[in-house]
Write a protein that holds these residues in place. Structure first.
Motif, mmCIF file in Angstrom:
data_model
loop_
_atom_site.group_PDB
_atom_site.id
_atom_site.type_symbol
_atom_site.label_atom_id
_atom_site.label_comp_id
_atom_site.label_asym_id
_atom_site.label_seq_id
_atom_site.Cartn_x
_atom_site.Cartn_y
_atom_site.Cartn_z
ATOM 1 N N GLN A 357 0.777 -1.069 0.039
ATOM 2 C CA GLN A 357 -0.236 -0.024 -0.257
ATOM 3 C C GLN A 357 0.913 1.288 -0.004
ATOM 4 O O GLN A 357 0.671 2.290 -0.687
ATOM 5 N N VAL A 358 1.875 1.137 0.883
ATOM 6 C CA VAL A 358 3.015 2.395 0.735
ATOM 7 C C VAL A 358 3.371 2.637 -0.469
ATOM 8 O O VAL A 358 3.448 3.984 -1.053
ATOM 9 N N ALA A 359 3.855 1.611 -1.264
ATOM 10 C CA ALA A 359 4.422 1.555 -2.456
ATOM 11 C C ALA A 359 3.640 2.353 -3.512
ATOM 12 O O ALA A 359 3.898 3.043 -4.439
ATOM 13 N N ALA A 360 2.198 1.721 -3.518
ATOM 14 C CA ALA A 360 1.151 2.156 -4.400
ATOM 15 C C ALA A 360 1.038 3.699 -4.157
ATOM 16 O O ALA A 360 1.012 4.576 -5.320
ATOM 17 N N ASP A 361 0.874 4.141 -3.075
ATOM 18 C CA ASP A 361 0.524 5.372 -2.693
ATOM 19 C C ASP A 361 1.644 6.472 -3.154
ATOM 20 O O ASP A 361 1.467 7.311 -3.821
ATOM 21 N N ALA A 362 3.333 5.879 -2.924
ATOM 22 C CA ALA A 362 4.101 6.658 -3.370
ATOM 23 C C ALA A 362 4.247 6.751 -4.843
ATOM 24 O O ALA A 362 4.510 7.833 -5.299
ATOM 25 N N ILE A 363 3.868 5.652 -5.506
ATOM 26 C CA ILE A 363 4.119 5.616 -7.148
ATOM 27 C C ILE A 363 2.944 6.780 -7.615
ATOM 28 O O ILE A 363 3.263 7.291 -8.624
ATOM 29 N N GLU A 364 1.733 6.670 -7.033
ATOM 30 C CA GLU A 364 0.556 7.433 -7.417
ATOM 31 C C GLU A 364 1.222 8.883 -7.349
ATOM 32 O O GLU A 364 0.983 9.829 -8.245
ATOM 33 N N ILE A 365 1.796 9.301 -5.975
ATOM 34 C CA ILE A 365 1.971 10.717 -6.007
ATOM 35 C C ILE A 365 3.200 11.104 -6.723
ATOM 36 O O ILE A 365 3.195 12.298 -7.403
ATOM 37 N N ILE A 366 4.190 10.326 -6.947
ATOM 38 C CA ILE A 366 5.268 10.691 -7.722
ATOM 39 C C ILE A 366 4.979 10.869 -9.173
ATOM 40 O O ILE A 366 5.232 12.004 -10.057
ATOM 41 N N ARG A 367 4.033 10.051 -9.759
ATOM 42 C CA ARG A 367 3.505 10.212 -11.163
ATOM 43 C C ARG A 367 2.836 11.457 -11.240
ATOM 44 O O ARG A 367 2.705 12.188 -12.351
#
Length: 376
Positions: A357-367
């Motif tokens: 979940q942390v990775a998914a949130d970070a990927i969405e924010i960075i994109r």
């Protein structure tokens, strides 16, 4: 998965968390009582264990460590096994001996007058000192040496070169708790050996399973997790970020590794150079992404371009306000001070319930928020 990972959150835990808490509360493990986080604790135990008068199996134990260590190359492993042939049947490990102008934690003697002794350096919650291993490696002239990474050092990456002179571990073969446990799995020893091995099992659980805490622990404050042997908030965050790094290694779209290292006040997980990170956005100014504990932060590095950095930062913050995203940043950081090198642009508090979940949130924010990271 990277070789420096002790376990992942999907592995089977070596023992239940409740059992660990009971052991620590009752003081049943003297290594933990003495202080697992102190290098002096491990130095005392290992100098006792690597003494054939205390543990007759010490030569076999040392051979297994040499075989299990991660060496720079196959030739280094071969040299280590050749060195082992010079080890006498009986030996006593010494402490704080000079090697290359430095004092090494432990030294295993050969006593044959021609073969060099074996240095063993210990790192618990600290990394290599300035040129420490470089200087000792030069003195070894290709001969083997070992470094045991027993705490958060086991899951950190080599610190990126930000102008310091730290060069990693040189010719030293690297051993982490899980490798030591695997090497000594079938060995029998006196009580101090069993106690030390048990303490390593505790640390593997703490470092490898920070997201697997039972429900009664999950809502506790980090400072209350000391009952499980976590030595500091930073200890906990290293473990959590290591699990996130492992997910990012295989699941992220960035095509670049994430690097885990010490940031002084906090643990840092930094996205390496790629189209998303370490992008030159103005003359002498680079923008990059990293976690500082549970904060995902967009930062800039400015080198002799202070005015340009502050001008870009102000422009970007205004543009970012128009970006639609379910993950809104926290309040805008304070204005960058003149002369600052590392400047926060925007930051997001991420909820750490699960590494995926942390990775998914970070990927969405960075994109979403890399939209205006346009190379200069």
């Amino acid at each position: 998965m990277r070789e420096n990972c002790e376990t992942s959150s999907t592995d089977t835990s070596p023992l239940p968390w409740k059992e660990l808490e009971d052991r620590l509360r009752n003081g049943s493990n003297p290594v933990e009582v003495a202080g697992y986080g102190r290098e002096s604790t491990h130095k005392g135990y290992l100098s006792w264990m690597l003494d054939t008068s205390h543990w007759p199996a010490a030569p076999q134990a040392l051979r297994l460590l040499l075989e299990r260590a991660t060496w720079p190359g196959e030739e280094d492993l071969r040299r280590a096994m050749v060195w082992f042939q010079t080890l006498p049947d009986q030996f006593q490990c010494g402490c704080e001996k000079p090697v290359g102008g430095r004092k090494v934690d432990l030294l295993v003697p050969t006593n044959d007058g021609t073969s060099p002794d074996l240095p063993i350096e210990l790192k618990v919650d600290s990394g290599p000192g300035d040129k420490q291993f470089e200087e000792m490696s030069e003195a070894r002239r290709g001969q083997p040496a070992l470094v045991l990474l027993l705490g958060t050092a086991a899951i950190r990456d080599k610190t990126p070169d930000f102008g310091d002179k730290t060069t990693g571990f040189g010719v030293f073969g690297i051993l982490r708790p899980k490798a030591i446990l695997d090497a000594w799995r079938n060995l029998q020893g006196p009580q101090p050996v069993s106690d030390w091995i048990q303490a390593l099992e505790h640390e593997v659980l703490r470092l490898g399973h920070p997201f697997d805490l039972p429900r009664e622990y999950q809502q506790q404050r980090d400072q209350d997790l000391g009952r499980l042997g976590y030595r500091s908030d930073k200890h906990i965050w290293y473990a959590r970020l290591a699990a996130v790094r492992d997910v990012m290694t295989t699941a992220s779209p960035f095509g670049a590794p994430w690097t885990l290292y010490d940031g002084g006040y906090n643990a840092v997980l930094n996205l390496s150079e790629c189209q998303w990170s370490w992008v030159t956005v103005a003359a002498g100014v680079k923008a990059y992404w990293e976690f500082n504990d549970d904060n995902l932060v967009l930062k800039v590095e400015q080198r002799e371009a202070d005015a340009a950095a502050r001008a870009w930062l102000s422009q970007y913050q205004q543009q970012a306000a128009s970006i639609t995203s379910p993950h809104g940043p926290k309040a805008r950081p304070k204005k960058a001070k003149a002369g600052s090198t590392w400047i926060s642009v925007l930051s997001w508090r991420i909820t750490f319930r699960d590494p995926h979940q942390v990775a998914a949130d970070a990927i969405e924010i960075i994109r979403a928020f890399s939209k205006y990271l346009v190379p200069a």
